[in-house]
Design an enzyme around this catalytic site. Structure first.
Site, PDB file in Angstrom:
ATOM      1  N   CYS A   1       7.100  38.374  83.306  1.00 43.08           N
ATOM      2  CA  CYS A   1       8.492  38.428  82.839  1.00 43.08           C
ATOM      3  C   CYS A   1       9.172  37.061  82.884  1.00 43.08           C
ATOM      4  CB  CYS A   1       9.293  39.430  83.660  1.00 43.08           C
ATOM      5  SG  CYS A   1       9.468  38.967  85.391  1.00 43.08           S
TER       6      CYS A   1
ATOM      7  N   HIS B   1      12.798  40.810  88.687  1.00 44.65           N
ATOM      8  CA  HIS B   1      12.436  40.844  87.275  1.00 44.65           C
ATOM      9  C   HIS B   1      13.317  39.851  86.525  1.00 44.65           C
ATOM     10  CE1 HIS B   1      10.846  42.570  83.621  1.00 44.65           C
ATOM     11  NE2 HIS B   1      11.988  43.112  83.234  1.00 44.65           N
TER      12      HIS B   1
ATOM     13  N   GLN C   1       5.063  42.863  78.175  1.00 45.74           N
ATOM     14  CA  GLN C   1       4.249  42.116  79.134  1.00 45.74           C
ATOM     15  C   GLN C   1       3.134  42.958  79.742  1.00 45.74           C
ATOM     16  OE1 GLN C   1       7.898  41.836  81.928  1.00 45.74           O
ATOM     17  NE2 GLN C   1       6.170  41.828  83.349  1.00 45.74           N
TER      18      GLN C   1
ATOM     19  N   ASN D   1      14.639  43.022  77.101  1.00 45.96           N
ATOM     20  CA  ASN D   1      13.597  43.186  78.107  1.00 45.96           C
ATOM     21  C   ASN D   1      12.237  42.845  77.494  1.00 45.96           C
ATOM     22  OD1 ASN D   1      12.406  43.837  80.530  1.00 45.96           O
ATOM     23  ND2 ASN D   1      13.202  45.937  80.599  1.00 45.96           N
TER      24      ASN D   1
END
Ligand SMILES: *[C@@H]1O[C@H](CO)[C@@H](O)[C@H](O)[C@H]1NC(C)=O
Ligand SMILES: *[C@@H]1O[C@H](CO)[C@@H](O)[C@H](O)[C@H]1NC(C)=O
Ligand SMILES: *[C@@H]1O[C@H](CO)[C@@H](O)[C@H](O)[C@H]1NC(C)=O
Ligand SMILES: *[C@@H]1O[C@H](CO)[C@@H](O)[C@H](O)[C@H]1NC(C)=O
Length: 622
Positions: A391, A554, A382, A575
């Protein structure tokens, strides 16, 4: 000879060629370049089958994602796309399709393989030569900008691999995975091409493009204009026979909205469009271990080179470096669900209501269920080409894409959804603030979301006046490439009716048992966590950090769980910080005591396969 008629005829021709799209897709062979080609490796005694595709070899899809070279603006980069998709696919073959898929970066070639002309054309052979000599990184290191060394992205270390922070700083990475070509060479003619594809993997070929090719939507294509002037480069991923007609299976780089989900069948054996004249192959050098960990990192020589880089030495970078290490983690890219008022949409019983929790398996990893990966398509970053708090979109779209894979039991389409297209509707949030994850699933229900090849990730918010315009949701562009500093969207247009992907239900889920039931029954979910400096530093193993948490900052995707030999239970998560972070972009985090708040606030969406235009595959068929 009737002169008037001739004149009219010429006028029509000129008119046609003005109205026609710019057909030059960017094959340009540098007459001065020297190659060090190798002879092809012949495998004796192998019988090549009549039908074969790497999209579905014994039920496994060995191909990576379909790309689009023409967005966010036009770039004649077919040569770089054909070369990188051959490489990415051959890496996937070498790794037995065990994830994550690695997407080699065409941007590295556009900026740094300077024997080519960047967006004004190049040659796939010179791409292989560059990668053999210099190595290449993946797209999470170097995102596609559709700019080359001649129009705004001249070779610098940041185009090999970079990272960016919330203060607007970017810096070249000092350690990152790199991939190399072992050797490369030519192949031509039906029989040799088939052998090469079957034995070693996809190849790249030069091809002549016509307007009919642009308009192709399906079936076995046969050119009748006789055109053989090769001006484009594509990948061949297989071959077969349909109703007695032999064909090549071609993968293009014009998005999934072109052709048959980005693919085309072209008649085989008659050098149609010059496809059998001049192809090439490249073998990848092994730079990973047992299909998993990436072990290859930059050399000392590369690091010394890097330290001479402008960006590396910039005052801004030096000044903020300390802040960055301390505060990078203080980013916020998701909003608190307690402020979300949109509700849930639940139509069918929830998995924890009908599953016996004691019966759930001890391990589950959607990256490897009985040897098949349902979660391999997409690792993103990102933070490149610049920082953006997306995110909440990354984790949700990745989870939904995996769930499409699982539901359709169809591993021959790679699902990856466009985060930028959602950002361009400012939907749910912005780069600076983040947004509500569950709203992404809600939007997938009400409006549908698009394939990544509609709008590639630019990691930025859009100007108010372009908000959600069709051209900013799904776009196509034609040449010429815009000069440095110009956007030139006048050569772009909105794509008519691209396929949309829908969700039917969405909701929230909390706590270990309910999370497990949801993941087991329907696939990955997205979860809020608190980011900390330690997590930012994570390089592998089971992460554990229990602390007082006031807000979840997050969002990540959770796609399974497991237990170490010492008996520690953990979640497996994905992630969106690139493949250079953690275990190739993934991490494990301790399951209980609410580590970083991971069990506190998760959500999920259920794909609506029928509304998305797919037929449901029943268990009997699969
Ligand atoms: C190849 O596949 C087609 C259908 O896609 C089938 O009709 C044909 O018989 C197959 N050929 C061989 C030799 O298996
Ligand atoms: C393909 O084209 C290149 C450049 O024109 C040439 O050097 C090479 O020999 C050709 N290869 C084959 C197999 O014809
Ligand atoms: C995938 O799972 C199978 C068991 O189902 C195992 O034998 C294999 O080693 C696993 N592959 C990888 C790459 O982890
Ligand atoms: C993260 O790693 C860097 C480099 O190894 C180190 O200097 C820093 O102290 C680490 N931060 C934390 C919070 O562990």
């Amino acid at each position: 000879m009737d002169l008037t008629k001739t004149f009219v005829f010429v006028a029509i021709l000129v008119g046609l060629s003005l109205a026609a799209p710019n057909l030059n897709q960017g094959l340009w062979i540098n007459p001065e370049a020297e190659l060090d080609v190798s002879p092809r490796k012949i495998v004796e005694g192998v019988e090549v089958p009549a039908n074969f595709t790497w999209q579905d070899k014994d039920g496994i899809n060995y191909l990576t994602l379909v790309k689009n070279q023409h967005i966010p603006q036009y770039c004649g980069s077919c040569w770089a796309f054909a070369a990188t998709s051959v490489l990415s696919d051959r890496i996937k073959i070498q790794r037995n399709a065990m994830g994550p898929d690695l997407h080699m970066s065409p941007q590295v070639l556009l900026s740094c393989a300077k024997e080519n002309r960047g967006c004004s054309g190049g040659w796939h052979l010179l791409a292989y030569k560059y990668i053999k000599d210099n190595g290449i990184t993946d797209e999470t290191c170097s995102a596609y900008l559709a700019r080359g060394h001649k129009n705004g992205a001249d070779c610098e270390a940041q185009y090999l691999c970079k990272n960016c922070d919330k203060y607007g700083n970017c810096w070249p990475m000092e350690e990152y995975p790199k991939y190399y070509v072992e050797d490369y060479g030519f192949v031509s003619g039906e029989k040799d091409m088939m052998e090469e594809i079957y034995n070693w993997g996809p190849i790249s070929c030069t091809i002549a493009v016509t307007e009919e090719v642009h308009a192709y939507t399906g079936g076995v294509f046969r050119d009748t204009t006789g055109r053989k002037e090769r001006d484009h480069v594509v990948e061949i991923t297989g071959f077969g026979e349909e109703n007695g007609v032999k064909y090549w299976e071609i993968r293009n780089s014009w998005g999934t909205y072109w052709g048959d989900e980005g693919f085309m069948k072209l008649v085989r054996g008659i050098d149609n469009l010059g496809i059998e004249t001049n192809c090439s192959w490249a073998n990848v050098k092994n730079s990973w271990d047992a299909g998993k960990e990436i072990i290859h990192r930059i050399s000392d020589q590369d690091r010394t080179q890097l330290q001479k880089d402008k960006l590396y030495q910039s005052v801004k970078y030096q000044l903020t470096r300390k802040d960055r290490e301390a505060e990078m983690y203080e980013t916020k890219c998701r909003l608190d669900s307690r402020e979300y008022t949109g509700g849930e949409k639940i139509l069918t019983p929830r998995p924890h209501e009908y599953l016996n929790l004691e019966d759930l398996p001890e391990n589950l990893d959607w990256r490897n269920v009985s040897g098949v990966s349902y979660a391999s398509t997409w690792v993103t970053n990102q933070h490149v080409p610049q920082y953006c708090g997306s995110c909440f979109l990354q984790a949700t779209t990745a989870s939904l894409a995996d769930r499409f894979n699982i539901l359709l039991k169809r591993t021959n389409i790679n699902f990856a959804f466009s985060v930028q297209s959602l950002m361009n509707c400012a939907f749910g949030g912005k780069c600076a603030t983040g947004g509500h994850p569950i709203e992404v699933y809600q939007y997938a229900d009400t409006d549908g979301i698009l394939h990544n090849s509609c709008m590639n990730y630019e990691s930025k918010d859009i100007e108010e006046d372009g908000l959600c315009d069709p051209i900013n949701v799904c776009r196509d562009c034609q040449g010429p490439p815009p000069p440095d500093g110009e956007q030139s969207l006048e050569n772009c247009w909105a794509v008519d009716n691209p396929r949309k992907y829908y969700a039917s239900e969405y909701g929230q889920v909390q706590g270990v048992d309910k999370m497990k039931a949801e993941i087991f029954a329907r696939g990955p979910i997205s979860c809020g966590i608190k980011t900390t400096p330690n997590l930012y530093n994570y390089t592998g193993g089971v992460y554990s950090e229990v602390r007082e948490i006031t807000d979840l900052t997050h969002e990540i995707s959770v796609l399974g769980w497991g237990k170490t030999t010492e008996g520690e239970e953990y979640w497996i998560a994905r992630n969106s910080w690139g493949t250079y972070w953690g275990e190739g972009g993934f991490f494990k985090i301790s399951m209980y005591e609410n580590n970083l708040g991971i069990t506190r606030d998760c959500c999920f969406g259920v794909p609506d396969v029928e509304r998305s235009g797919f037929k449901t595959v029943t268990t009997e068929e699969s």
